[in-house]
Enzyme design. Structure first.
Site, mmCIF file in Angstrom:
data_model
loop_
_atom_site.group_PDB
_atom_site.id
_atom_site.type_symbol
_atom_site.label_atom_id
_atom_site.label_comp_id
_atom_site.label_asym_id
_atom_site.label_seq_id
_atom_site.Cartn_x
_atom_site.Cartn_y
_atom_site.Cartn_z
ATOM 1 N N ASN A 9 22.814 -54.931 -8.363
ATOM 2 C CA ASN A 9 23.758 -55.576 -9.278
ATOM 3 C C ASN A 9 23.043 -55.966 -10.570
ATOM 4 O O ASN A 9 21.851 -55.671 -10.750
ATOM 5 C CB ASN A 9 24.404 -56.803 -8.611
ATOM 6 C CG ASN A 9 23.385 -57.884 -8.230
ATOM 7 O OD1 ASN A 9 22.270 -57.918 -8.732
ATOM 8 N ND2 ASN A 9 23.796 -58.772 -7.335
ATOM 9 N N ASP A 198 31.777 -53.000 0.805
ATOM 10 C CA ASP A 198 30.911 -54.039 0.242
ATOM 11 C C ASP A 198 31.180 -54.215 -1.247
ATOM 12 O O ASP A 198 31.128 -55.336 -1.766
ATOM 13 C CB ASP A 198 29.443 -53.680 0.486
ATOM 14 C CG ASP A 198 28.490 -54.731 -0.071
ATOM 15 O OD1 ASP A 198 28.367 -55.797 0.554
ATOM 16 O OD2 ASP A 198 27.895 -54.484 -1.131
#
Length: 324
Positions: A9, A198
């Site tokens: 991320n 996810d």
């Protein structure tokens, strides 16, 4: 393999879905090898279930992930695989265990995808290992049945939702299943599905708390039915429960047969993901309380609270045993 920027991320933490995908690949390789170790019909092992998976430590860009798998139990038609994930900082040499997971596979014939083949038995070092494995097998079999029975929910859009409500953070992702998503049999890899799940759960968590978030754990992921190449899948997620420092998100996958398939939409996969909120320094942050509005939302919140307290009690018991 080394973790790269597209695995992580914006804060540099590797996506839980990336790790889940690697775990599933390791499980699929070892179980397919084992199921083809004796003369008979060639087969591919298909993922049926992933037991609770805890993310013990975050993995970062530049670290090397080492995934190892071991077969720990076989029934007549299924294989239990234990997978460990270790991260290595190649600059310092420091290593740490980041994940431990248990997966269940079934062997499907290459000649007939609807035919489940028999699994070659393994040799156990002790009789107790076989007895313990059989107990785990019966428990997961029962849980899969119970989960499938409560899988009728759908997520509907909410107009002008208030912040911190279920409708405010809920999210969906639509994906057309292509050849690169699939196994030799033309069905979706379990790891591909888990990665998408996810991703959706992460969006729900980020919308709710507006901070950096990471996957803390995944409750059992149940694969109810196969997803075929050419299907359109809808991955949906919604917040079900919040504690002071964690968020539980229910995620399910619905499949729409799209090409030469007269079948109606069906529920293919379901699971609960738990996320935590982190500061820029990587410290846990308080999570905004989830505002429940409907009776169904309040019921799901209480069910999530029950799972949270059960997991917390189990963790405390394990810590006490370790201390002794």
């Amino acid at each position: 393999r080394i973790m790269r920027p597209d695995d992580a991320n914006i804060a540099g933490n590797v996506h839980g879905g990336t790790i889940l995908k690697m775990i599933e690949e390791a499980g699929a390789i070892i179980s397919t090898r084992h199921c083809n170790s004796q003369a008979g019909e060639p087969c591919v092992a298909a993922l049926a279930r992933v037991e609770r998976t805890d993310f013990l430590s975050p993995m970062c860009i530049g670290e090397v992930a080492n995934v190892s798998a071991e077969i720990t139990y076989t029934s007549r038609h299924s294989v239990e695989v234990q997978v460990n994930v270790m991260s290595e900082n190649i600059l310092t040499g420091a290593k740490k265990v980041t994940n431990k997971a248990t997966l269940w596979y079934v062997p499907l014939s290459l000649r007939n995808v609807n035919k489940v083949l028999e699994v070659p038995p393994i040799q156990y070092a002790r009789k107790e290992q076989e007895d313990e494995g059989k107990k785990r097998y019966e428990e997961q079999k029962l849980d899969r049945l119970e989960t499938k029975q409560r899988n009728g929910d759908v997520i509907l859009p909410v107009i002008n939702p208030e912040p911190h409500t279920v409708g405010y953070s809920q999210s969906s992702l639509i994906h057309l299943v292509g050849p690169s998503d699939c196994t030799l049999l033309g069905f979706v890899h379990g790891g591909v599905t888990m990665k998408l799940m996810d991703e959706v759960a992460g969006i729900v968590a980020a919308r709710h708390c507006k901070t950096n978030i990471v996957t803390a754990s995944v409750d059992a992921i149940n694969f109810h039915e196969k997803i075929k190449k050419g299907c359109v899948i809808t991955v949906s997620g919604r917040m079900t429960f919040t504690s002071n420092k964690s968020m539980e998100i229910e995620v399910f996958v619905d499949a729409d047969p799209f090409v030469d398939e007269p079948r109606e939409r069906y529920r293919a996969v379901s699971a609960f993901f738990t996320y935590v909120s982190l500061s820029k320094e990587g410290k846990p942050l308080p999570v905004p309380q989830l505002l429940t509005e409907t009776e169904d939302e309040k019921r799901r919140f209480e069910e999530g609270k029950g799972r949270y307290l059960q997991t917390k009690a189990k963790r405390q018991a394990q810590m006490q045993q370790s201390a002794q």
